[in-house]
Design a protein around this motif. Structure first.
Motif, PDB file in Angstrom:
ATOM      1  N   ARG A  63      24.316   5.590 -13.984  1.00  0.00           N
ATOM      2  CA  ARG A  63      22.726   5.290 -13.991  1.00  0.00           C
ATOM      3  C   ARG A  63      22.857   4.125 -15.102  1.00  0.00           C
ATOM      4  NH1 ARG A  63      20.094   9.896 -13.107  1.00  0.00           N
ATOM      5  NH2 ARG A  63      21.285  10.922 -14.748  1.00  0.00           N
ATOM      6  N   GLU A  64      23.469   4.230 -16.280  1.00  0.00           N
ATOM      7  CA  GLU A  64      23.434   3.222 -17.309  1.00  0.00           C
ATOM      8  C   GLU A  64      24.046   1.739 -16.623  1.00  0.00           C
ATOM      9  OE1 GLU A  64      24.636   3.042 -21.757  1.00  0.00           O
ATOM     10  OE2 GLU A  64      24.824   5.060 -20.771  1.00  0.00           O
ATOM     11  N   LEU A  65      25.194   2.045 -15.923  1.00  0.00           N
ATOM     12  CA  LEU A  65      25.686   0.841 -15.310  1.00  0.00           C
ATOM     13  C   LEU A  65      24.755   0.256 -14.398  1.00  0.00           C
ATOM     14  CD1 LEU A  65      27.997  -1.118 -14.724  1.00  0.00           C
ATOM     15  CD2 LEU A  65      29.203   0.522 -13.306  1.00  0.00           C
ATOM     16  N   CYS A  66      24.173   0.824 -13.388  1.00  0.00           N
ATOM     17  CA  CYS A  66      23.357   0.303 -12.647  1.00  0.00           C
ATOM     18  C   CYS A  66      22.169  -0.589 -13.112  1.00  0.00           C
ATOM     19  CB  CYS A  66      22.590   1.665 -11.692  1.00  0.00           C
ATOM     20  SG  CYS A  66      21.667   0.963 -10.346  1.00  0.00           S
ATOM     21  N   GLY A  67      21.428   0.459 -14.400  1.00  0.00           N
ATOM     22  CA  GLY A  67      20.293  -0.420 -14.948  1.00  0.00           C
ATOM     23  C   GLY A  67      20.904  -1.929 -15.676  1.00  0.00           C
ATOM     24  N   PHE A  68      22.121  -1.829 -16.115  1.00  0.00           N
ATOM     25  CA  PHE A  68      22.939  -2.945 -16.784  1.00  0.00           C
ATOM     26  C   PHE A  68      22.702  -3.994 -15.654  1.00  0.00           C
ATOM     27  CE2 PHE A  68      25.125  -0.113 -20.076  1.00  0.00           C
ATOM     28  CZ  PHE A  68      23.912  -0.433 -20.961  1.00  0.00           C
ATOM     29  N   LEU A  69      23.534  -3.588 -14.596  1.00  0.00           N
ATOM     30  CA  LEU A  69      23.561  -4.604 -13.294  1.00  0.00           C
ATOM     31  C   LEU A  69      22.352  -5.276 -13.001  1.00  0.00           C
ATOM     32  CD1 LEU A  69      26.836  -2.989 -11.652  1.00  0.00           C
ATOM     33  CD2 LEU A  69      26.792  -5.191 -13.166  1.00  0.00           C
ATOM     34  N   LYS A  70      21.470  -4.403 -12.737  1.00  0.00           N
ATOM     35  CA  LYS A  70      20.085  -4.757 -12.486  1.00  0.00           C
ATOM     36  C   LYS A  70      19.380  -5.690 -13.333  1.00  0.00           C
ATOM     37  CE  LYS A  70      18.633  -0.779  -9.539  1.00  0.00           C
ATOM     38  NZ  LYS A  70      17.798   0.397  -9.495  1.00  0.00           N
ATOM     39  N   ARG A  71      19.530  -5.620 -14.548  1.00  0.00           N
ATOM     40  CA  ARG A  71      19.112  -6.463 -15.520  1.00  0.00           C
ATOM     41  C   ARG A  71      19.945  -7.836 -15.328  1.00  0.00           C
ATOM     42  NH1 ARG A  71      19.270  -2.901 -20.670  1.00  0.00           N
ATOM     43  NH2 ARG A  71      19.826  -5.160 -21.469  1.00  0.00           N
ATOM     44  N   VAL A  72      21.158  -7.674 -15.217  1.00  0.00           N
ATOM     45  CA  VAL A  72      22.137  -8.999 -15.065  1.00  0.00           C
ATOM     46  C   VAL A  72      21.451  -9.699 -13.772  1.00  0.00           C
ATOM     47  CG1 VAL A  72      24.179 -10.043 -14.456  1.00  0.00           C
ATOM     48  CG2 VAL A  72      24.219  -8.088 -16.218  1.00  0.00           C
TER      49      VAL A  72
END
Length: 150
Positions: free
Chosen positions: A133-142
């Motif tokens: 979930r955290e990784l998904c959020g980071f990639l979406k922000r990128v």
């Protein structure tokens, strides 16, 4: 890799490099899977898109895949020659071709879905749901940060 990136493995450049390398590895695994099928990665993407959507025209399909109509025409011709799709004239407009997967095309799509499911499971092995979930959020922000630049 430049010296600065070697000094800080968490610098923005080093992180970008890691994302690029991960993407390239994913692509190589797909290409290896496609060996012997008679199609390459771009045609595979087209097959997968056709399996999920019905398009009224090749122009609409080209727009969806962000390629030229000429590119779509060439790829469809190859897929038709390989027996993975058929083209049928539209009932209302005979100039429009509807593209349908054949049994052979559907088999490639089904095998691909299984392959991607296995690959996804393998890629995130050892990650907790919270980490994913955290990784998904980071990639979406990128992605959003990059999208703001365009």
């Amino acid at each position: 890799m430049n010296k600065k990136r070697d000094e800080n493995p968490y610098s923005p450049g080093a992180l970008t490099y890691q994302m690029i390398m991960t993407n390239q590895m994913h692509r190589r695994m797909l290409e290896k899977k496609l060996e012997g099928t008679g199609i390459h990665r771009a045609q595979h993407r087209l097959l997968m898109t056709l399996a999920c959507n019905r398009f009224r025209s090749q122009v609409e399909l080209a727009r969806r895949l962000e390629v030229s109509p000429a590119t779509i025409a060439v790829s469809l011709k190859t897929l038709e020659r390989e027996g993975m799709i058929t083209k049928k004239a539209g009932a209302e407009d005979t100039r429009a071709n509807f593209v349908e997967l054949t049994e052979k095309g559907e088999k490639i799509v089904e095998e691909s879905r299984e392959f991607f499911d296995q690959l996804d499971e393998r890629m995130y092995r050892g990650f907790s749901e919270e980490e994913r979930r955290e990784l998904c959020g980071f990639l979406k922000r990128v992605y959003e940060n990059m999208n703001d630049m365009s």
